[in-house]
Design a protein around this motif. Structure first.
Motif, PDB file in Angstrom:
ATOM      1  N   PRO A  51       0.831  -1.209   0.000  1.00 15.74           N
ATOM      2  CA  PRO A  51       0.000   0.000   0.000  1.00 15.74           C
ATOM      3  C   PRO A  51       0.865   1.259   0.000  1.00 15.74           C
ATOM      4  O   PRO A  51       1.926   1.293   0.611  1.00 15.74           O
ATOM      5  N   ILE A  52       0.403   2.275  -0.707  1.00  9.12           N
ATOM      6  CA  ILE A  52       1.104   3.567  -0.765  1.00  9.12           C
ATOM      7  C   ILE A  52       0.389   4.571   0.126  1.00  9.12           C
ATOM      8  O   ILE A  52       0.985   5.211   0.978  1.00  9.12           O
ATOM      9  N   PHE A  53      -0.919   4.715  -0.072  1.00 12.48           N
ATOM     10  CA  PHE A  53      -1.786   5.529   0.768  1.00 12.48           C
ATOM     11  C   PHE A  53      -3.018   4.700   1.110  1.00 12.48           C
ATOM     12  O   PHE A  53      -3.393   3.799   0.361  1.00 12.48           O
ATOM     13  N   HIS A  54      -3.660   5.037   2.225  1.00 15.43           N
ATOM     14  CA  HIS A  54      -4.870   4.326   2.628  1.00 15.43           C
ATOM     15  C   HIS A  54      -6.087   5.251   2.570  1.00 15.43           C
ATOM     16  O   HIS A  54      -5.976   6.458   2.799  1.00 15.43           O
ATOM     17  N   GLN A  55      -7.242   4.655   2.281  1.00 20.00           N
ATOM     18  CA  GLN A  55      -8.490   5.404   2.305  1.00 20.00           C
ATOM     19  C   GLN A  55      -8.678   6.040   3.673  1.00 20.00           C
ATOM     20  O   GLN A  55      -8.521   5.395   4.706  1.00 20.00           O
ATOM     21  N   GLY A  56      -9.007   7.334   3.690  1.00 21.03           N
ATOM     22  CA  GLY A  56      -9.210   8.045   4.940  1.00 21.03           C
ATOM     23  C   GLY A  56      -7.975   8.761   5.456  1.00 21.03           C
ATOM     24  O   GLY A  56      -8.068   9.561   6.398  1.00 21.03           O
ATOM     25  N   ASP A  57      -6.802   8.495   4.858  1.00 17.87           N
ATOM     26  CA  ASP A  57      -5.561   9.153   5.293  1.00 17.87           C
ATOM     27  C   ASP A  57      -5.615  10.654   5.032  1.00 17.87           C
ATOM     28  O   ASP A  57      -6.186  11.112   4.023  1.00 17.87           O
ATOM     29  N   ARG A  58      -5.002  11.417   5.924  1.00 16.55           N
ATOM     30  CA  ARG A  58      -4.695  12.829   5.679  1.00 16.55           C
ATOM     31  C   ARG A  58      -3.245  12.860   5.227  1.00 16.55           C
ATOM     32  O   ARG A  58      -2.338  12.552   5.991  1.00 16.55           O
ATOM     33  N   LEU A  59      -3.005  13.248   3.985  1.00 16.35           N
ATOM     34  CA  LEU A  59      -1.690  13.096   3.392  1.00 16.35           C
ATOM     35  C   LEU A  59      -0.787  14.292   3.662  1.00 16.35           C
ATOM     36  O   LEU A  59      -1.248  15.436   3.710  1.00 16.35           O
ATOM     37  N   ASP A  60       0.512  14.000   3.818  1.00 11.46           N
ATOM     38  CA  ASP A  60       1.519  15.059   3.915  1.00 11.46           C
ATOM     39  C   ASP A  60       2.499  14.991   2.751  1.00 11.46           C
ATOM     40  O   ASP A  60       3.544  15.619   2.753  1.00 11.46           O
ATOM     41  N   ARG A  61       2.130  14.207   1.714  1.00 10.63           N
ATOM     42  CA  ARG A  61       2.983  14.060   0.534  1.00 10.63           C
ATOM     43  C   ARG A  61       2.117  13.551  -0.611  1.00 10.63           C
ATOM     44  O   ARG A  61       1.009  13.067  -0.402  1.00 10.63           O
ATOM     45  N   ILE A  62       2.632  13.666  -1.821  1.00 14.14           N
ATOM     46  CA  ILE A  62       1.961  13.103  -2.988  1.00 14.14           C
ATOM     47  C   ILE A  62       2.905  12.110  -3.655  1.00 14.14           C
ATOM     48  O   ILE A  62       4.110  12.069  -3.344  1.00 14.14           O
ATOM     49  N   GLY A  63       2.376  11.331  -4.576  1.00 12.24           N
ATOM     50  CA  GLY A  63       3.196  10.354  -5.278  1.00 12.24           C
ATOM     51  C   GLY A  63       3.069  10.491  -6.784  1.00 12.24           C
ATOM     52  O   GLY A  63       2.040  10.929  -7.293  1.00 12.24           O
ATOM     53  N   ILE A  64       4.120  10.118  -7.477  1.00 13.42           N
ATOM     54  CA  ILE A  64       4.134  10.068  -8.936  1.00 13.42           C
ATOM     55  C   ILE A  64       4.631   8.683  -9.322  1.00 13.42           C
ATOM     56  O   ILE A  64       5.708   8.262  -8.871  1.00 13.42           O
TER      57      ILE A  64
END
Length: 238
Positions: A51-64
């Protein structure tokens, strides 16, 4: 050696910016822009299923997406629904970061690959200070929103074959769609058997050729015309 490595990173990012965020003629990228991006990105090598990000997460970064493919899943009750598949150059997490909303989906590697990570604070500074990058990012977001609206219109108004035709056009890379029939069915919210019948019909008409785990598009213009939007509303640059 250090200079050579930096040059490689700059060239990599110039290619990503030119090919993935927007068409090159719309917002030329200066060397300083690409160099600054190269200095801020970190690359994570991930295995299938990670997993890279999870549903419901508050993100402090983005991905490419740098290498491999990423599946976006939305959890409804006990079901994980596949809603999109991202390929190299696609961006994930920037819309919830910029809108300050939680993630609507879980992003998970569908194959071994790597993700370029950019911190939220660095993204905001770049968008304020680098108009070329801000312009490209705006075009990228607008394009993704238009694509989502197009798929929504198709889901609301089209039959299964029309929906499948548009999905194949959207997901094609080099004229080929590397998705299983099960994945296509999940993306369409349909039964696998129904998708299989629709694919066989398209194959009999000479529009596609199916093989294990992939579909070759033989006639993209005719395939696009089968969607309710018609080929005039669809980018056929496969």
């Amino acid at each position: 050696m250090i200079g050579s490595a930096l040059t490689h990173r700059v060239q990599r990012l110039e290619h990503w910016l030119a090919c993935c965020l927007a068409r090159g003629e719309l917002a030329p990228v200066e060397l300083a822009d690409a160099t600054e991006l190269a200095d801020l990105l970190t690359e994570q090598h991930l295995e299938t299923g990670t997993p890279i990000f999870h549903q419901g997460d508050r993100l402090d970064r983005i991905g490419i997406v740098r290498r491999g493919e990423v599946g976006l899943y939305h959890r409804v009750g006990s079901r994980n629904l596949l809603i999109n598949v991202l390929s190299p150059g696609d961006v994930l997490g920037d819309i919830p970061v910029l809108s300050e909303n939680p993630m609507l989906y879980t992003a998970r590697m569908l194959s071994n690959g790597s993700i370029l990570m950019l911190k939220e604070t660095d993204l905001r500074i770049l968008l304020r200070s680098r108009p070329h990058i801000a312009s490209r990012w705006l075009i990228s977001v607008a394009g993704r929103m238009e694509r989502t609206q197009r798929r929504l219109l198709e889901v609301l108004s089209g039959g299964l074959e029309a929906k499948l035709s548009l999905l194949l056009i959207d997901q094609a890379k080099g004229g080929k769609v590397k998705l299983s029939q099960e994945s296509l069915a999940q993306l369409l919210g349909a039964k696998r058997e129904s998708v299989n019948r629709a694919l066989r019909h398209l194959a009999r008409e000479g529009l596609v050729e199916t093989s294990y785990g992939s579909i070759l598009i033989l006639d993209p213009r005719e395939l696009a015309s089968r969607s309710t939007l018609g080929d005039g509303a669809i980018d056929l640059d496969l």
